[in-house]
Design an enzyme around this catalytic site. Structure first.
Site, PDB file in Angstrom:
ATOM      1  N   GLY A 102     -14.303  -3.455  -6.802  1.00 36.16           N
ATOM      2  CA  GLY A 102     -13.483  -3.745  -7.977  1.00 36.16           C
ATOM      3  C   GLY A 102     -12.465  -2.646  -8.216  1.00 36.16           C
ATOM      4  N   SER A 110      -8.577  -3.299  -7.480  1.00 34.36           N
ATOM      5  CA  SER A 110      -7.304  -3.883  -7.903  1.00 34.36           C
ATOM      6  C   SER A 110      -7.421  -4.551  -9.265  1.00 34.36           C
ATOM      7  CB  SER A 110      -6.845  -4.933  -6.891  1.00 34.36           C
ATOM      8  OG  SER A 110      -6.769  -4.376  -5.608  1.00 34.36           O
ATOM      9  N   GLU A 128     -11.563   1.907   6.012  1.00 33.15           N
ATOM     10  CA  GLU A 128     -11.177   0.511   6.123  1.00 33.15           C
ATOM     11  C   GLU A 128     -10.115   0.331   7.198  1.00 33.15           C
ATOM     12  OE1 GLU A 128     -10.453  -2.098   2.761  1.00 33.15           O
ATOM     13  OE2 GLU A 128     -11.007  -0.469   1.425  1.00 33.15           O
TER      14      GLU A 128
HETATM   15  C1  LIG Z   1      -7.599 -11.231   1.220  1.00 26.86           C
HETATM   16  C2  LIG Z   1      -7.566 -10.105   0.244  1.00 26.86           C
HETATM   17  C3  LIG Z   1      -8.735  -9.481  -0.133  1.00 26.86           C
HETATM   18  C4  LIG Z   1      -8.719  -8.446  -1.074  1.00 26.86           C
HETATM   19  N1  LIG Z   1      -9.907  -7.885  -1.447  1.00 26.86           N
HETATM   20  C5  LIG Z   1      -9.904  -6.935  -2.424  1.00 26.86           C
HETATM   21  C6  LIG Z   1     -11.141  -6.419  -2.917  1.00 26.86           C
HETATM   22  O1  LIG Z   1     -12.216  -6.816  -2.478  1.00 26.86           O
HETATM   23  N2  LIG Z   1     -11.113  -5.503  -3.891  1.00 26.86           N
HETATM   24  C7  LIG Z   1      -9.942  -5.030  -4.420  1.00 26.86           C
HETATM   25  O2  LIG Z   1      -9.980  -4.169  -5.284  1.00 26.86           O
HETATM   26  N3  LIG Z   1      -8.743  -5.502  -3.976  1.00 26.86           N
HETATM   27  C8  LIG Z   1      -8.702  -6.456  -2.999  1.00 26.86           C
HETATM   28  N4  LIG Z   1      -7.507  -6.971  -2.555  1.00 26.86           N
HETATM   29  C9  LIG Z   1      -6.284  -6.532  -3.222  1.00 26.86           C
HETATM   30  C10 LIG Z   1      -5.315  -5.751  -2.360  1.00 26.86           C
HETATM   31  O3  LIG Z   1      -5.772  -4.446  -2.186  1.00 26.86           O
HETATM   32  C11 LIG Z   1      -3.953  -5.811  -3.070  1.00 26.86           C
HETATM   33  O4  LIG Z   1      -3.502  -7.136  -2.993  1.00 26.86           O
HETATM   34  C12 LIG Z   1      -2.940  -4.902  -2.452  1.00 26.86           C
HETATM   35  O5  LIG Z   1      -3.272  -3.563  -2.651  1.00 26.86           O
HETATM   36  C13 LIG Z   1      -1.534  -5.172  -3.022  1.00 26.86           C
HETATM   37  O6  LIG Z   1      -1.523  -5.176  -4.417  1.00 26.86           O
HETATM   38  P1  LIG Z   1      -0.833  -6.409  -5.215  1.00 26.86           P
HETATM   39  O7  LIG Z   1      -1.421  -7.645  -4.691  1.00 26.86           O
HETATM   40  O8  LIG Z   1      -0.913  -6.130  -6.635  1.00 26.86           O
HETATM   41  O9  LIG Z   1       0.682  -6.390  -4.755  1.00 26.86           O
HETATM   42  P2  LIG Z   1       1.836  -5.479  -5.376  1.00 26.86           P
HETATM   43  O10 LIG Z   1       1.390  -4.083  -5.427  1.00 26.86           O
HETATM   44  O11 LIG Z   1       2.326  -6.094  -6.626  1.00 26.86           O
HETATM   45  O12 LIG Z   1       2.948  -5.617  -4.268  1.00 26.86           O
HETATM   46  C14 LIG Z   1       3.886  -6.687  -4.218  1.00 26.86           C
HETATM   47  C15 LIG Z   1       4.936  -6.326  -3.174  1.00 26.86           C
HETATM   48  O13 LIG Z   1       5.613  -5.125  -3.569  1.00 26.86           O
HETATM   49  C16 LIG Z   1       5.539  -4.169  -2.540  1.00 26.86           C
HETATM   50  N5  LIG Z   1       5.436  -2.823  -3.114  1.00 26.86           N
HETATM   51  C17 LIG Z   1       4.636  -2.397  -4.135  1.00 26.86           C
HETATM   52  N6  LIG Z   1       4.772  -1.090  -4.330  1.00 26.86           N
HETATM   53  C18 LIG Z   1       5.658  -0.649  -3.417  1.00 26.86           C
HETATM   54  C19 LIG Z   1       6.184   0.628  -3.082  1.00 26.86           C
HETATM   55  N7  LIG Z   1       5.828   1.761  -3.712  1.00 26.86           N
HETATM   56  N8  LIG Z   1       7.057   0.685  -2.068  1.00 26.86           N
HETATM   57  C20 LIG Z   1       7.414  -0.434  -1.378  1.00 26.86           C
HETATM   58  N9  LIG Z   1       6.948  -1.638  -1.635  1.00 26.86           N
HETATM   59  C21 LIG Z   1       6.075  -1.749  -2.641  1.00 26.86           C
HETATM   60  C22 LIG Z   1       4.295  -4.525  -1.766  1.00 26.86           C
HETATM   61  O14 LIG Z   1       4.329  -4.025  -0.436  1.00 26.86           O
HETATM   62  C23 LIG Z   1       4.315  -6.039  -1.805  1.00 26.86           C
HETATM   63  O15 LIG Z   1       5.147  -6.515  -0.799  1.00 26.86           O
HETATM   64  C24 LIG Z   1      -7.494  -8.004  -1.620  1.00 26.86           C
HETATM   65  C25 LIG Z   1      -6.307  -8.631  -1.229  1.00 26.86           C
HETATM   66  C26 LIG Z   1      -6.324  -9.679  -0.316  1.00 26.86           C
HETATM   67  C27 LIG Z   1      -5.022 -10.316   0.076  1.00 26.86           C
END
Ligand SMILES: Cc1cc2nc3c(=O)[nH]c(=O)nc-3n(C[C@H](O)[C@H](O)[C@H](O)COP(=O)(O)OP(=O)(O)OC[C@H]3O[C@@H](n4cnc5c(N)ncnc54)[C@H](O)[C@@H]3O)c2cc1C
Lengths: 390, 308
Positions: A129, A131, A249
Site C-alpha cells: 500500500g 501509491s 523489484e
Molecule cells: C499493474 C500495476 C500494479 C501496481 N501495483 C501496485 C501495488 O501493489 N502497490 C502500489 O503501491 N502501487 C502499485 N502500482 C502503482 C504504480 O506504482 C504507479 O502506477 C506508478 O508509480 C505511477 O504512478 P501513477 O499511476 O500515479 O502515475 P503518475 O505519477 O500520475 O504519472 C502519469 C504520467 O506522468 C509521468 N510523470 C510523473 N512524474 C513525472 C516526472 N517527474 N517526470 C516525468 N514524467 C513524470 C509518468 O511517467 C506517467 O507517464 C501498480 C501499478 C500497475 C500499473
C-alpha cells in the site's frame, strides 16, 4: 569473465531439476484468472511445496529463515523453475520480493520471527500500500495519515493500485506521521507499518484492469488501528526503510520472465513458420532483433548477479543498475507482444489466444514499479550524476 | 559463474586506454583528421601501427610460443573497445585477424585489410588484402569518415558480399571480425555517452545546466541503457564465441554507436554540428562499421534463423 557454472552450482541445478520434474506433474490445474481466492490458494500451495523442499527464501540470509544461497544459485533457481514451467510467485510477490526483504533488513528480531516464516511457507500473503490517488510517481507526497494514540496508530486515508489486496493478510503501508512543512521535507515524516488487512476500517474495492481481470484494488482506510509494534524502523524514517529494498523489484524480479520471453519468441517463430508469415522479411527480422534483445537481457542479468555475488549482496541485485534493466526489459516485452500480434494477424484480436491477454498486460510494464520516465530520471541523476530536477 | 572483468582484464583495459591516450590522444586525433575538403586520403601512420604491434595489439590472441600475448577473445574485445573509444584509425580488425598467418601483421610491420562486400577500407595503405571478396578494380570513394579511406568494388564483381563462405575457418574468422567491430562500436557508444553527460553538466541555459532539463536527461539515460545492454551482449558473445550471439552483439552495438552519437550531437546543440567537435567523427565511424558484415539486416536474418 566466466559464464560457466561451478560443480557445486551444477549440482544444485541438477537436484532442482530432479525435484521439479517430480513436483510439477502433481500440481492441480491452473485457476481461473478471475477467481482470486482460487489464485491465492494455488500460488500459496506452490510456495508451500517450495518451502517443504527447502527452496523457499533461497537467497535470504539464514537468520531470516532463508538458505543463504548465493545470488548465482538464486539465478539458477529462477531460471530452472521457469524453464520447467513452474508457477510464478503470483500472490506471494510482495511478501517474497518486497515486504519480506524489508522486514529482514530493518525489522526487530521479534518482527522477523513473526512475519518472515509465514511468508516463506505461503501461509500469509502481503500486499503493498504505497501509491495513493494523488501520490504515484511522486510517492513522497503521500497523505494517508497515522496519528499516535498510546501504543497504536490511527490510520486514515486511501491507497490505490494495490495488487491482490483482495486476498492479502497484511499490507506494507506507507503513512505520513508528520505533515510536510518548512521544517519537515517530503521524504521525512513517512513511516512504514504492517497493517492487518482484516482490521476494522479497511475497505477494499477491486479495480478491473484493461485485461478484464481485477489485478489491483482501491483501499479505503477509516481510522484503522495499527499497533505501534507493527512499525518497522523508526517513526518518520519509513522512506529510508522502503528504499533499502524498493530496488529489488527492479533487479532479479524479472529473471523468470526473461527466460519465458525467450521461449515465447521461439514459439512466435514456429507459429509464423506454420502460418506463412515467416515469409515476411520485415517480421522475420523483427523476431531476429528480439532474439538479440532478450539474449542481451539475459547476459545483463548474469552481469548484475555476478556483481551482487562479488559484493556479497545476498539479497539479489540492488542499486540503480536494476533501473537500466527494467527500462530496457519493459520496452522489449511490449515489442515482443506487438510482434506476436503481427504473427497472429487478425487472430491478435481474439482474446482466447494467450498472446492477446499477454500483450494487454505488457502495457503495464512501463508504468508499474516506477514509470519509464521516472526510471530515466533515476538513471540520469543517480548513475550519470546529472543535476536533480522535479 | 562470474561474469565480471577479472583483475587482469581490468588492468589490460586500463593499460590499453593509457597507451592510446599517450599515443593517439585528442591532439593526434585532430591532427590526423585535419581540415575538411578534397585532398589525398589520409596516410596510415606506420609508426603508430608498429607501436600498436609492439604493444601486442595485433598479437593479443596469438599463443605465446608464436610470439603472441596468448590471451583470448574477451581480452581482444576489451582492447578493441578502447580503440573504438579513442577513434583509433586503420584496418585494426583485419590486421589483428591476420596476425600469425601473415608475416608482419603481428608486429604491425604489415597493414592488412579485408574485403567481403562492396566496400574496402584502407585499400591504398594495405600491404595485403584478405577476405572472401575481391578488391580488383575497386575505385576510390570520397569517404564520409575523414579517417577511413574507402574503395568501392564495382557492382557484379566477385567481391559482392556472400554469406560467410562455407569453410568453417572462414566463417569463424568472419564472426571474430564482427565481434571485434561490435567491441569498437561499444567503445564509441560509451564515449559519446560520457561526452554528452559531461557537456550536459557544463553548458548552461535558462540559468541552469542543461542536464537539469528532463528532455536532456532522458536522452542521456537512454544512451547509458543502450551502452550497458550492448556491453553485456558484446562481453557475453566474447565469452561464448557463439556466432548467433555475435550477430546479436553486432546488431545491438551498431544501433548503440549510431544512436548514441546522434543523441550526443543533439545534446551539444550547434556545437555538435561543427567540425571541431569530435561527435561527428564517432557518428561517421559508427556508420562505416555498421556497413561491415553483418549489417543490421544480415544480423537479424542470422538471429531469426536461429529461432527455428
Ligand atoms: C499493474 C500495476 C500494479 C501496481 N501495483 C501496485 C501495488 O501493489 N502497490 C502500489 O503501491 N502501487 C502499485 N502500482 C502503482 C504504480 O506504482 C504507479 O502506477 C506508478 O508509480 C505511477 O504512478 P501513477 O499511476 O500515479 O502515475 P503518475 O505519477 O500520475 O504519472 C502519469 C504520467 O506522468 C509521468 N510523470 C510523473 N512524474 C513525472 C516526472 N517527474 N517526470 C516525468 N514524467 C513524470 C509518468 O511517467 C506517467 O507517464 C501498480 C501499478 C500497475 C500499473
Amino acid at each position: 569473465m566466466d559464464l560457466t557454472y561451478t560443480e557445486e552450482e551444477q549440482d544444485f541445478r541438477a537436484r532442482l531439476r530432479e525435484w521439479l520434474a517430480a513436483a510439477l506433474p502433481t500440481l492441480p490445474p491452473r485457476p481461473d484468472p478471475l477467481d482470486w481466492p482460487a489464485r491465492r490458494a494455488y500460488d500459496t500451495a506452490w510456495q508451500r511445496r517450495l518451502y517443504d523442499a527447502g527452496y523457499a527464501g533461497l537467497h535470504w540470509p539464514a537468520d531470516a529463515g532463508g538458505r543463504g544461497a548465493t545470488p548465482t544459485q538464486h539465478l539458477i533457481f529462477l531460471e530452472e523453475t521457469e524453464l520447467a514451467g513452474a508457477p510464478y510467485v503470483g500472490a506471494n510477490f510482495v511478501g517474497l520480493l518486497h515486504a519480506g526483504p524489508t522486514i529482514a533488513a530493518e525489522g526487530t528480531p521479534e518482527q522477523r520471527a513473526r512475519w518472515l516464516p509465514p511468508i516463506l511457507s505461503g501461509d500469509e500473503v502481503w500486499c503493498q500500500g504505497f501509491s495513493e490517488p494523488d501520490a504515484g510517481s511522486d510517492l513522497a507526497s503521500l497523505r494517508t495519515r497515522a496519528v499516535r494514540d498510546g501504543d497504536t496508530y490511527i490510520v486514515t486515508g486511501s491507497k490505490i493500485w494495490t495488487s491482490h489486496a483482495e486476498v492479502a493478510d497484511w499490507c506494507e503501508l506507507l503513512v505520513r506521521t508528520e505533515p510536510v512543512s518548512a521544517a519537515v521535507p517530503r521524504h521525512r515524516g513517512i513511516t512504514w507499518l504492517a497493517m492487518p488487512m482484516n482490521a476494522p476500517g479497511v475497505t477494499v474495492r477491486p479495480l478491473r484492469t484493461l485485461t478484464g481481470t481485477a489485478e489491483f484494488a482501491e483501499m479505503f482506510l477509516d481510522e484503522v488501528r495499527v499497533p505501534v509494534a507493527n512499525r518497522v524502523g523508526d517513526e518518520n524514517d519509513g522512506w529510508r526503510v522502503t528504499m533499502v529494498t524498493l530496488f529489488f523489484e527492479r533487479g532479479t524480479a524479472f529473471v523468470g520472465e526473461v527466460v519465458a520471453c525467450r521461449r515465447t519468441l521461439r514459439a512466435l517463430a514456429a507459429a509464423a513458420r506454420a502460418n506463412g508469415r515467416w515469409d515476411d522479411q520485415e517480421l522475420r527480422r523483427t523476431l531476429g532483433r528480439l532474439n538479440a534483445e532478450f539474449t542481451a537481457l539475459w547476459r545483463l542479468t548474469q552481469w548484475n548477479v555476478s556483481a551482487a555475488q562479488r559484493t556479497g549482496g545476498a539479497q539479489g541485485v540492488p542499486g540503480n543498475g536494476g533501473s537500466v534493466f527494467k527500462l530496457r526489459y519493459s520496452h522489449a516485452r511490449q515489442e515482443l507482444y506487438d510482434a506476436a500480434a503481427r504473427v497472429l494477424g487478425p487472430g491478435s484480436l481474439d482474446l482466447s489466444h494467450d498472446w492477446t491477454p499477454d500483450r494487454l498486460s505488457s502495457l503495464s510494464y512501463t508504468i508499474a514499479a516506477g514509470t519509464s520516465q521516472i526510471q530515466w530520471n533515476i538513471v540520469a541523476e543517480r548513475i550519470l550524476g546529472l543535476p536533480k530536477g522535479r | 559463474m562470474d561474469f565480471r572483468l577479472t583483475g587482469d582484464q581490468r588492468a589490460l583495459q586500463a593499460g590499453v586506454r593509457a597507451l592510446l591516450e599517450g599515443r593517439f590522444g585528442r591532439e593526434r586525433l585532430r591532427a590526423a583528421v585535419g581540415k575538411p575538403g578534397p585532398g589525398p586520403n589520409p596516410p596510415l601512420d606506420r609508426a603508430l601501427w608498429r607501436e600498436l604491434g609492439d604493444a601486442g595489439f595485433f598479437a593479443l590472441r596469438l599463443p605465446a610460443k608464436d610470439g603472441g600475448v596468448g590471451l583470448g577473445l574477451p581480452e581482444a574485445v576489451l582492447a578493441f573497445e578502447e580503440a573504438g573509444r579513442a577513434l583509433l584509425p586503420g584496418p585494426l580488425v583485419a590486421t589483428h585477424l591476420a596476425a600469425g598467418t601473415l608475416p608482419g601483421a603481428a608486429t604491425g610491420e604489415s597493414v592488412v585489410t579485408w574485403v567481403d562486400g562492396e566496400l574496402v577500407e584502407w585499400l591504398d595503405a594495405a600491404d595485403c588484402v584478405l577476405g572472401p571478396g575481391n578488391a580488383a578494380g575497386a575505385v576510390p570513394v570520397r569517404s564520409v569518415d575523414p579517417l577511413t579511406p574507402l574503395h568501392r568494388v564495382p557492382a557484379g564483381a566477385d567481391g559482392a558480399r556472400a554469406a560467410p563462405a562455407p569453410g568453417a575457418a572462414c566463417r569463424s574468422e568472419a564472426a571474430v571480425a564482427a565481434l571485434l567491430t561490435a567491441a569498437e562500436q561499444l567503445g564509441s557508444a560509451a564515449r559519446t555517452t560520457e561526452a554528452a553527460v559531461q557537456y550536459a553538466g557544463e553548458r548552461e541555459q535558462f540559468g541552469r545546466s542543461i542536464g537539469a532539463f528532463q528532455a536532456v536527461k532522458q536522452l542521456c539515460a537512454q544512451m547509458l541503457v543502450r551502452t550497458e545492454v550492448t556491453r553485456s551482449a558484446v562481453y557475453g558473445a566474447a565469452v561464448t564465441g557463439d556466432p548467433v550471439e555475435i550477430a546479436g552483439a553486432k546488431l545491438l552495438a551498431d544501433d548503440a554507436a549510431v544512436r548514441n552519437a546522434r543523441d550526443c550531437l543533439q545534446v551539444h546543440g550547434g556545437m555538435g554540428f561543427t567540425w571541431e567537435a569530435d561527435v561527428h567523427l564517432h557518428l561517421k565511424r559508427a556508420w562505416v562499421r555498421a556497413e561491415r558484415w553483418p549489417t543490421a539486416g544480415e544480423a537479424a536474418d542470422v538471429l531469426a534463423g536461429a529461432l527455428l
